[in-house]
Design a protein around this motif. Structure first.
Motif, PDB file in Angstrom:
ATOM      1  N   SER A 195       6.667  29.134  46.342  1.00  0.00           N
ATOM      2  CA  SER A 195       7.089  29.515  44.995  1.00  0.00           C
ATOM      3  C   SER A 195       6.930  28.374  43.990  1.00  0.00           C
ATOM      4  CB  SER A 195       8.552  29.978  45.010  1.00  0.00           C
ATOM      5  OG  SER A 195       9.399  28.929  45.436  1.00  0.00           O
ATOM      6  N   PHE A 196       6.674  27.149  44.466  1.00  0.00           N
ATOM      7  CA  PHE A 196       6.553  26.006  43.554  1.00  0.00           C
ATOM      8  C   PHE A 196       5.418  26.231  42.561  1.00  0.00           C
ATOM      9  CE2 PHE A 196       4.872  21.948  42.164  1.00  0.00           C
ATOM     10  CZ  PHE A 196       6.005  21.215  41.872  1.00  0.00           C
ATOM     11  N   ALA A 197       4.259  26.658  43.058  1.00  0.00           N
ATOM     12  CA  ALA A 197       3.098  26.856  42.185  1.00  0.00           C
ATOM     13  C   ALA A 197       3.377  27.934  41.142  1.00  0.00           C
ATOM     14  CB  ALA A 197       1.874  27.227  43.012  1.00  0.00           C
ATOM     15  N   ASP A 198       4.060  29.002  41.546  1.00  0.00           N
ATOM     16  CA  ASP A 198       4.366  30.074  40.604  1.00  0.00           C
ATOM     17  C   ASP A 198       5.361  29.610  39.541  1.00  0.00           C
ATOM     18  OD1 ASP A 198       2.665  31.832  41.933  1.00  0.00           O
ATOM     19  OD2 ASP A 198       4.244  32.461  43.310  1.00  0.00           O
ATOM     20  N   ARG A 199       6.338  28.805  39.959  1.00  0.00           N
ATOM     21  CA  ARG A 199       7.306  28.282  38.988  1.00  0.00           C
ATOM     22  C   ARG A 199       6.627  27.318  38.024  1.00  0.00           C
ATOM     23  NH1 ARG A 199      10.529  27.620  43.625  1.00  0.00           N
ATOM     24  NH2 ARG A 199      10.376  25.339  43.474  1.00  0.00           N
ATOM     25  N   LEU A 200       5.649  26.565  38.530  1.00  0.00           N
ATOM     26  CA  LEU A 200       4.914  25.649  37.666  1.00  0.00           C
ATOM     27  C   LEU A 200       4.111  26.419  36.625  1.00  0.00           C
ATOM     28  CD1 LEU A 200       3.902  22.876  36.841  1.00  0.00           C
ATOM     29  CD2 LEU A 200       2.213  23.004  38.683  1.00  0.00           C
ATOM     30  N   MET A 201       3.464  27.493  37.041  1.00  0.00           N
ATOM     31  CA  MET A 201       2.709  28.318  36.096  1.00  0.00           C
ATOM     32  C   MET A 201       3.625  28.874  35.014  1.00  0.00           C
ATOM     33  SD  MET A 201      -0.151  30.422  38.274  1.00  0.00           S
ATOM     34  CE  MET A 201      -0.999  30.921  36.763  1.00  0.00           C
ATOM     35  N   ALA A 202       4.808  29.332  35.433  1.00  0.00           N
ATOM     36  CA  ALA A 202       5.767  29.886  34.471  1.00  0.00           C
ATOM     37  C   ALA A 202       6.246  28.813  33.499  1.00  0.00           C
ATOM     38  CB  ALA A 202       6.952  30.503  35.207  1.00  0.00           C
ATOM     39  N   ALA A 203       6.463  27.593  34.018  1.00  0.00           N
ATOM     40  CA  ALA A 203       6.913  26.496  33.153  1.00  0.00           C
ATOM     41  C   ALA A 203       5.847  26.134  32.127  1.00  0.00           C
ATOM     42  CB  ALA A 203       7.270  25.277  34.005  1.00  0.00           C
ATOM     43  N   ILE A 204       4.591  26.157  32.532  1.00  0.00           N
ATOM     44  CA  ILE A 204       3.506  25.855  31.603  1.00  0.00           C
ATOM     45  C   ILE A 204       3.392  26.947  30.546  1.00  0.00           C
ATOM     46  CG2 ILE A 204       0.983  25.708  31.418  1.00  0.00           C
ATOM     47  CD1 ILE A 204       1.021  24.184  34.064  1.00  0.00           C
ATOM     48  N   ALA A 205       3.498  28.188  30.973  1.00  0.00           N
ATOM     49  CA  ALA A 205       3.400  29.300  30.024  1.00  0.00           C
ATOM     50  C   ALA A 205       4.533  29.273  29.004  1.00  0.00           C
ATOM     51  CB  ALA A 205       3.406  30.624  30.787  1.00  0.00           C
ATOM     52  N   ALA A 206       5.667  28.706  29.382  1.00  0.00           N
ATOM     53  CA  ALA A 206       6.829  28.691  28.495  1.00  0.00           C
ATOM     54  C   ALA A 206       6.777  27.579  27.452  1.00  0.00           C
ATOM     55  CB  ALA A 206       8.112  28.543  29.322  1.00  0.00           C
ATOM     56  N   ARG A 207       5.855  26.624  27.622  1.00  0.00           N
ATOM     57  CA  ARG A 207       5.773  25.526  26.656  1.00  0.00           C
ATOM     58  C   ARG A 207       5.208  26.026  25.330  1.00  0.00           C
ATOM     59  NH1 ARG A 207       9.063  21.803  27.840  1.00  0.00           N
ATOM     60  NH2 ARG A 207       7.982  20.574  26.232  1.00  0.00           N
ATOM     61  N   PRO A 208       5.601  25.414  24.200  1.00  0.00           N
ATOM     62  CA  PRO A 208       5.091  25.838  22.888  1.00  0.00           C
ATOM     63  C   PRO A 208       3.571  25.783  22.826  1.00  0.00           C
ATOM     64  CG  PRO A 208       6.953  24.344  22.634  1.00  0.00           C
ATOM     65  CD  PRO A 208       6.609  24.336  24.085  1.00  0.00           C
ATOM     66  N   ALA A 209       2.979  26.762  22.167  1.00  0.00           N
ATOM     67  CA  ALA A 209       1.523  26.877  22.117  1.00  0.00           C
ATOM     68  C   ALA A 209       0.852  25.687  21.449  1.00  0.00           C
ATOM     69  CB  ALA A 209       1.135  28.169  21.404  1.00  0.00           C
ATOM     70  N   GLU A 210       1.563  25.034  20.522  1.00  0.00           N
ATOM     71  CA  GLU A 210       0.938  23.946  19.771  1.00  0.00           C
ATOM     72  C   GLU A 210       1.024  22.592  20.485  1.00  0.00           C
ATOM     73  OE1 GLU A 210       5.248  24.229  18.568  1.00  0.00           O
ATOM     74  OE2 GLU A 210       3.575  25.618  18.926  1.00  0.00           O
ATOM     75  N   GLU A 211       1.692  22.514  21.619  1.00  0.00           N
ATOM     76  CA  GLU A 211       1.840  21.243  22.316  1.00  0.00           C
ATOM     77  C   GLU A 211       0.509  20.755  22.897  1.00  0.00           C
ATOM     78  OE1 GLU A 211       6.313  20.489  24.097  1.00  0.00           O
ATOM     79  OE2 GLU A 211       4.827  21.483  25.357  1.00  0.00           O
ATOM     80  N   PRO A 212       0.261  19.445  22.847  1.00  0.00           N
ATOM     81  CA  PRO A 212      -0.927  18.889  23.511  1.00  0.00           C
ATOM     82  C   PRO A 212      -0.832  19.111  25.015  1.00  0.00           C
ATOM     83  CG  PRO A 212       0.063  17.299  21.997  1.00  0.00           C
ATOM     84  CD  PRO A 212       1.035  18.429  22.128  1.00  0.00           C
ATOM     85  N   LEU A 213      -1.977  19.210  25.666  1.00  0.00           N
ATOM     86  CA  LEU A 213      -1.984  19.507  27.099  1.00  0.00           C
ATOM     87  C   LEU A 213      -1.262  18.436  27.917  1.00  0.00           C
ATOM     88  CD1 LEU A 213      -5.450  21.050  28.018  1.00  0.00           C
ATOM     89  CD2 LEU A 213      -3.218  22.153  27.888  1.00  0.00           C
ATOM     90  N   VAL A 214      -1.410  17.169  27.540  1.00  0.00           N
ATOM     91  CA  VAL A 214      -0.753  16.129  28.330  1.00  0.00           C
ATOM     92  C   VAL A 214       0.771  16.285  28.270  1.00  0.00           C
ATOM     93  CG1 VAL A 214      -2.634  14.452  28.187  1.00  0.00           C
ATOM     94  CG2 VAL A 214      -0.902  14.503  26.382  1.00  0.00           C
TER      95      VAL A 214
END
Length: 209
Positions: free
Chosen positions: A73-92
């Protein structure tokens, strides 16, 4: 009416399967931590979970897979955490914040005990390295989604994911021998070093172009 009844039945069936799987996993983990992985047999697990051997193998092809089920489930939680970040944030920023939050959420007393179990069990250490390939793939997919699934970005996102997960793997190994700083502090230190190295190599690479 028939469709509603069938949906309700399927819901109960899925819930029962989930509960059975969790019971097997919890019984196995308790035995592994009490007796050790090698000393625990599938028969021990099925007896503790009150299921048949056939039921055990319906859910897990081997007792090794029970150990790594908690990691899936770690990978799925990581994907969800990335999707939840603001759209305008830099990738780093997205990568550092999402990975740090996911790692911290995954480190608890049970997780630390299982990490120690894996570390001292040769049969599990080899399998443990495979998890990073899955996380790397999921990270690349999640980052690519932020780019609108642009095919031209696919290579860049795969490379970024490979670099970041490589740093995560090294960081996890260093942190476990022996555990020292708080996980959030250590994660921050790893990312500071990672971005510094990339910046240095980036300057050298530009000089060659």
């Amino acid at each position: 009416m028939a469709d509603s009844k069938r949906a309700a039945t399927e819901g109960r069936r899925e819930r029962k399967r989930r509960q059975t799987r969790e019971r097997i996993e919890q019984a196995a983990m308790s035995l592994f931590l009490q007796r050790g992985f090698e000393a625990t047999t599938v028969e021990d697990i099925t007896e503790a979970a009150d299921v048949s051997k056939r039921s055990f193998f319906d859910y897990f092809p081997s007792k090794e897979e029970v150990v790594f089920a908690w990691q899936d489930s770690f990978a799925d939680r990581l994907m969800a955490a990335i999707a939840a970040r603001p759209a305008e944030e830099p990738l780093v920023t997205v990568v550092e914040a999402a990975i740090t939050a996911t790692v911290i959420a995954s480190i608890d007393e049970r997780g630390l005990a299982l990490a120690e179990l894996i570390h001292r069990t040769p049969a599990l250490r080899a399998r443990d390295q495979l998890k990073y390939a899955r996380v790397e793939q999921k990270l690349a997919e999640a980052l690519l989604l932020r780019k609108g699934n642009d095919p031209q970005e696919r290579l860049r996102m795969r490379i970024l994911a490979a670099i970041v997960i490589g740093a995560l793997r090294v960081g996890a190994e260093l942190w476990q021998r022996p555990p020292g700083a708080a996980p959030q502090d250590f994660a921050k230190e790893i990312f500071v070093e990672l971005w510094r190295i990339l910046a240095e190599f980036g300057d050298e690479a530009k000089a060659r172009l």
